[in-house]
Design a protein around this motif. Structure first.
Motif, PDB file in Angstrom:
ATOM      1  N   LEU A 171       0.823  -1.201   0.000  1.00  0.00           N
ATOM      2  CA  LEU A 171       0.000   0.000   0.000  1.00  0.00           C
ATOM      3  C   LEU A 171       0.861   1.256   0.000  1.00  0.00           C
ATOM      4  CD1 LEU A 171      -2.785   1.247   0.021  1.00  0.00           C
ATOM      5  CD2 LEU A 171      -2.806   1.067   2.521  1.00  0.00           C
ATOM      6  N   ALA A 172       1.925   1.263   0.788  1.00  0.00           N
ATOM      7  CA  ALA A 172       2.812   2.430   0.824  1.00  0.00           C
ATOM      8  C   ALA A 172       3.462   2.657  -0.537  1.00  0.00           C
ATOM      9  CB  ALA A 172       3.876   2.238   1.899  1.00  0.00           C
ATOM     10  N   ARG A 173       3.900   1.577  -1.180  1.00  0.00           N
ATOM     11  CA  ARG A 173       4.515   1.699  -2.501  1.00  0.00           C
ATOM     12  C   ARG A 173       3.496   2.153  -3.545  1.00  0.00           C
ATOM     13  NH1 ARG A 173       9.424  -0.954  -3.584  1.00  0.00           N
ATOM     14  NH2 ARG A 173      10.429  -1.793  -1.717  1.00  0.00           N
ATOM     15  N   PHE A 174       2.279   1.622  -3.420  1.00  0.00           N
ATOM     16  CA  PHE A 174       1.234   2.008  -4.369  1.00  0.00           C
ATOM     17  C   PHE A 174       0.871   3.477  -4.185  1.00  0.00           C
ATOM     18  CE2 PHE A 174      -3.441   1.867  -5.542  1.00  0.00           C
ATOM     19  CZ  PHE A 174      -3.214   1.831  -6.908  1.00  0.00           C
ATOM     20  N   ARG A 175       0.788   3.919  -2.941  1.00  0.00           N
ATOM     21  CA  ARG A 175       0.483   5.325  -2.671  1.00  0.00           C
ATOM     22  C   ARG A 175       1.554   6.231  -3.284  1.00  0.00           C
ATOM     23  NH1 ARG A 175       0.506   5.042   2.393  1.00  0.00           N
ATOM     24  NH2 ARG A 175      -1.714   4.680   2.770  1.00  0.00           N
ATOM     25  N   ARG A 176       2.809   5.832  -3.149  1.00  0.00           N
ATOM     26  CA  ARG A 176       3.902   6.618  -3.725  1.00  0.00           C
ATOM     27  C   ARG A 176       3.814   6.635  -5.250  1.00  0.00           C
ATOM     28  NH1 ARG A 176       7.957   3.685  -2.160  1.00  0.00           N
ATOM     29  NH2 ARG A 176       7.751   4.438  -0.021  1.00  0.00           N
ATOM     30  N   ALA A 177       3.482   5.485  -5.836  1.00  0.00           N
ATOM     31  CA  ALA A 177       3.362   5.413  -7.293  1.00  0.00           C
ATOM     32  C   ALA A 177       2.231   6.301  -7.795  1.00  0.00           C
ATOM     33  CB  ALA A 177       3.132   3.964  -7.721  1.00  0.00           C
ATOM     34  N   LEU A 178       1.124   6.316  -7.061  1.00  0.00           N
ATOM     35  CA  LEU A 178       0.012   7.185  -7.448  1.00  0.00           C
ATOM     36  C   LEU A 178       0.415   8.651  -7.375  1.00  0.00           C
ATOM     37  CD1 LEU A 178      -2.954   5.412  -5.595  1.00  0.00           C
ATOM     38  CD2 LEU A 178      -2.617   5.532  -8.071  1.00  0.00           C
ATOM     39  N   ALA A 179       1.117   9.011  -6.306  1.00  0.00           N
ATOM     40  CA  ALA A 179       1.533  10.402  -6.141  1.00  0.00           C
ATOM     41  C   ALA A 179       2.464  10.847  -7.261  1.00  0.00           C
ATOM     42  CB  ALA A 179       2.209  10.575  -4.783  1.00  0.00           C
ATOM     43  N   GLU A 180       3.268   9.921  -7.769  1.00  0.00           N
ATOM     44  CA  GLU A 180       4.261  10.275  -8.778  1.00  0.00           C
ATOM     45  C   GLU A 180       3.766  10.109 -10.212  1.00  0.00           C
ATOM     46  OE1 GLU A 180       7.591   7.825  -7.870  1.00  0.00           O
ATOM     47  OE2 GLU A 180       8.133   8.939  -6.044  1.00  0.00           O
ATOM     48  N   HIS A 181       2.806   9.188 -10.423  1.00  0.00           N
ATOM     49  CA  HIS A 181       2.461   8.844 -11.801  1.00  0.00           C
ATOM     50  C   HIS A 181       0.976   8.951 -12.144  1.00  0.00           C
ATOM     51  CE1 HIS A 181       6.541   7.328 -12.237  1.00  0.00           C
ATOM     52  NE2 HIS A 181       6.368   6.608 -11.138  1.00  0.00           N
ATOM     53  N   ASP A 182       0.094   8.974 -11.147  1.00  0.00           N
ATOM     54  CA  ASP A 182      -1.340   9.004 -11.445  1.00  0.00           C
ATOM     55  C   ASP A 182      -1.772  10.427 -11.779  1.00  0.00           C
ATOM     56  OD1 ASP A 182      -3.952   8.198 -11.748  1.00  0.00           O
ATOM     57  OD2 ASP A 182      -4.419   8.259  -9.613  1.00  0.00           O
ATOM     58  N   GLN A 183      -2.585  10.566 -12.817  1.00  0.00           N
ATOM     59  CA  GLN A 183      -3.030  11.901 -13.221  1.00  0.00           C
ATOM     60  C   GLN A 183      -4.160  12.418 -12.349  1.00  0.00           C
ATOM     61  OE1 GLN A 183      -5.384  12.058 -16.941  1.00  0.00           O
ATOM     62  NE2 GLN A 183      -5.202   9.826 -17.018  1.00  0.00           N
ATOM     63  N   TYR A 184      -4.730  11.544 -11.511  1.00  0.00           N
ATOM     64  CA  TYR A 184      -5.827  11.955 -10.646  1.00  0.00           C
ATOM     65  C   TYR A 184      -5.296  12.186  -9.233  1.00  0.00           C
ATOM     66  CZ  TYR A 184      -8.285  10.006 -14.606  1.00  0.00           C
ATOM     67  OH  TYR A 184      -8.704   9.729 -15.876  1.00  0.00           O
ATOM     68  N   PRO A 185      -5.725  13.249  -8.567  1.00  0.00           N
ATOM     69  CA  PRO A 185      -5.141  13.610  -7.272  1.00  0.00           C
ATOM     70  C   PRO A 185      -5.550  12.666  -6.150  1.00  0.00           C
ATOM     71  CG  PRO A 185      -7.012  15.019  -7.759  1.00  0.00           C
ATOM     72  CD  PRO A 185      -6.783  14.185  -8.990  1.00  0.00           C
ATOM     73  N   LEU A 186      -4.603  12.435  -5.251  1.00  0.00           N
ATOM     74  CA  LEU A 186      -4.905  11.702  -4.028  1.00  0.00           C
ATOM     75  C   LEU A 186      -5.385  12.686  -2.971  1.00  0.00           C
ATOM     76  CD1 LEU A 186      -1.883   9.254  -3.683  1.00  0.00           C
ATOM     77  CD2 LEU A 186      -4.273   8.589  -3.800  1.00  0.00           C
ATOM     78  N   PRO A 187      -6.310  12.270  -2.110  1.00  0.00           N
ATOM     79  CA  PRO A 187      -6.706  13.153  -1.009  1.00  0.00           C
ATOM     80  C   PRO A 187      -5.568  13.287  -0.015  1.00  0.00           C
ATOM     81  CG  PRO A 187      -7.687  10.989  -0.757  1.00  0.00           C
ATOM     82  CD  PRO A 187      -7.016  10.996  -2.106  1.00  0.00           C
ATOM     83  N   GLY A 188      -5.679  14.248   0.874  1.00  0.00           N
ATOM     84  CA  GLY A 188      -4.609  14.476   1.833  1.00  0.00           C
ATOM     85  C   GLY A 188      -4.446  13.351   2.827  1.00  0.00           C
ATOM     86  N   SER A 189      -5.542  12.664   3.155  1.00  0.00           N
ATOM     87  CA  SER A 189      -5.470  11.572   4.122  1.00  0.00           C
ATOM     88  C   SER A 189      -6.701  10.710   3.978  1.00  0.00           C
ATOM     89  CB  SER A 189      -5.398  12.127   5.547  1.00  0.00           C
ATOM     90  OG  SER A 189      -6.563  12.861   5.841  1.00  0.00           O
ATOM     91  N   PHE A 190      -6.677   9.565   4.640  1.00  0.00           N
ATOM     92  CA  PHE A 190      -7.860   8.699   4.670  1.00  0.00           C
ATOM     93  C   PHE A 190      -7.837   7.859   5.921  1.00  0.00           C
ATOM     94  CE2 PHE A 190      -4.648   6.101   2.672  1.00  0.00           C
ATOM     95  CZ  PHE A 190      -4.867   4.830   3.152  1.00  0.00           C
TER      96      PHE A 190
END
Length: 263
Positions: free
Chosen positions: A244-263
Motif C-alpha cells: 500500500l505504501a509503494r502504491f500510494r507513492r506510485a500514485l503520487a508520482e504517476h497518477d493523473q488523478y489527485p490523491l486526497p490528503g489523508s484517509f
C-alpha cells in the motif's frame, strides 16, 4: 430512471451509471453531514455528561433516516441495472436495515472519547488540547463515522442482493478518481464473485460504491482503474508488507488523478 444503462452486455465499475449512482450517494452524504453539524448545538460544554447522550440520540435518529434513503437509492440502482442487463425472472432487492442504535452509539462514543477530562499523567496529546479544540476534532470524527454508517447501509443492500439473486454473478468496487490509495487498489482488482464471502472494506469517510454484474455481462475495468492496476503491478506487487505504501507513492508520482490528503 436517470441511471439506466443502454448497454447490457458490458459493465464497468467506472461506467456512467455507476458514476451517477456514486454521485447520488455522495450528495446524500453531504446532506447528512449538514444535518449532523446542525446538532452540534446540543452539546453543552459545561454539561458534557448529560448533553452528549442527548446529542448521540439525536444523531442516531438522523443516521437512521439517511440510512433508509441510502438503501432505497441502492435498491433502485440495482433494479435499474438488472433491467438493463435483460436477465430473466423477477427479484426483490433485500433492503438493508439502518444501523442499530448500539452501533451508532459506539461509533459516536469513539468519536468523542478525547472530549472527556483526563488525568494529565495518562492523557494523550489530543486529550490535553483545549476543550473547544477537542470538540471540533470530535465533530469531524463524528461526521466521518456517521457517513460510513449510512454508506454501509447502501453498500450492504447491493452486496446482499448480489448474494441472493441467482442472475447476479459478481459485484465491483466503484471508486472516485480522487479516492485514496486503499480504495483505488481495491477497485483495480475488478469484480468480486457472488459466492465469495469477502465483504466491502471501507474506511470512515469512504465514498466508494458497489456495482452489480449479471449473467451474460462481461466486466471491464474502466480506463482509470486499469491504470491503477498497472501502477500496482509495476511498483507495489510482490513487496509483502509495503504494497500500500509503494502504491500510494506510485500514485503520487504517476497518477493523473489527485490523491486526497489523508484517509
Amino acid at each position: 430512471m436517470w441511471w439506466r444503462s443502454t448497454v447490457a452486455t458490458t459493465v464497468s465499475e467506472g461506467g456512467r451509471d455507476a458514476d451517477r449512482y456514486r454521485s447520488a450517494q455522495f450528495g446524500l452524504s453531504r446532506l447528512l453531514v449538514r444535518d449532523v453539524r446542525g446538532l452540534r448545538r446540543l452539546i453543552i460544554p459545561s454539561r458534557l455528561r448529560t448533553s452528549v447522550p442527548d446529542w448521540i440520540a439525536a444523531v442516531h435518529a438522523v443516521v437512521e433516516q439517511y440510512a433508509q434513503t441510502s438503501a432505497a437509492l441502492s435498491a433502485e440502482f440495482y433494479d435499474a441495472q438488472r433491467d438493463a442487463a435483460g436477465v430473466p425472472g423477477t427479484f426483490t432487492v433485500p433492503v438493508a436495515d439502518p444501523p442499530p442504535e448500539g452501533r451508532t452509539e459506539a461509533s459516536l462514543r469513539w468519536a468523542t472519547k478525547d472530549v472527556w477530562e483526563r488525568d494529565p499523567d495518562v492523557a494523550t496529546a489530543a486529550q490535553l488540547e483545549p476543550l473547544d479544540v477537542r470538540l471540533e476534532q470530535a465533530e469531524r470524527k463524528a461526521e466521518l463515522v456517521v457517513q460510513k454508517l449510512v454508506a454501509d447501509t447502501g453498500r450492504d443492500t447491493v452486496l446482499e442482493a448480489v448474494r441472493q439473486d441467482r442472475q447476479a454473478t459478481a459485484w465491483a468496487r466503484s471508486a472516485a478518481l480522487g479516492a485514496c490509495a486503499f480504495c483505488k487498489m481495491l477497485s483495480s482488482r475488478g469484480a468480486v464473485f457472488a459466492q465469495d464471502t469477502v465483504g466491502f472494506r471501507a474506511h470512515d469517510g469512504c465514498h466508494c460504491a458497489a456495482t452489480p454484474v449479471f449473467a451474460g455481462q462481461r466486466f471491464e475495468l474502466s480506463p482509470h482503474a486499469r491504470e491503477w492496476a498497472r501502477l500496482y503491478q509495476e511498483y507495489a506487487a510482490g513487496h509483502s508488507g509495503s504494497q500500500l505504501a509503494r502504491f500510494r507513492r506510485a500514485l503520487a508520482e504517476h497518477d493523473q488523478y489527485p490523491l486526497p490528503g489523508s484517509f
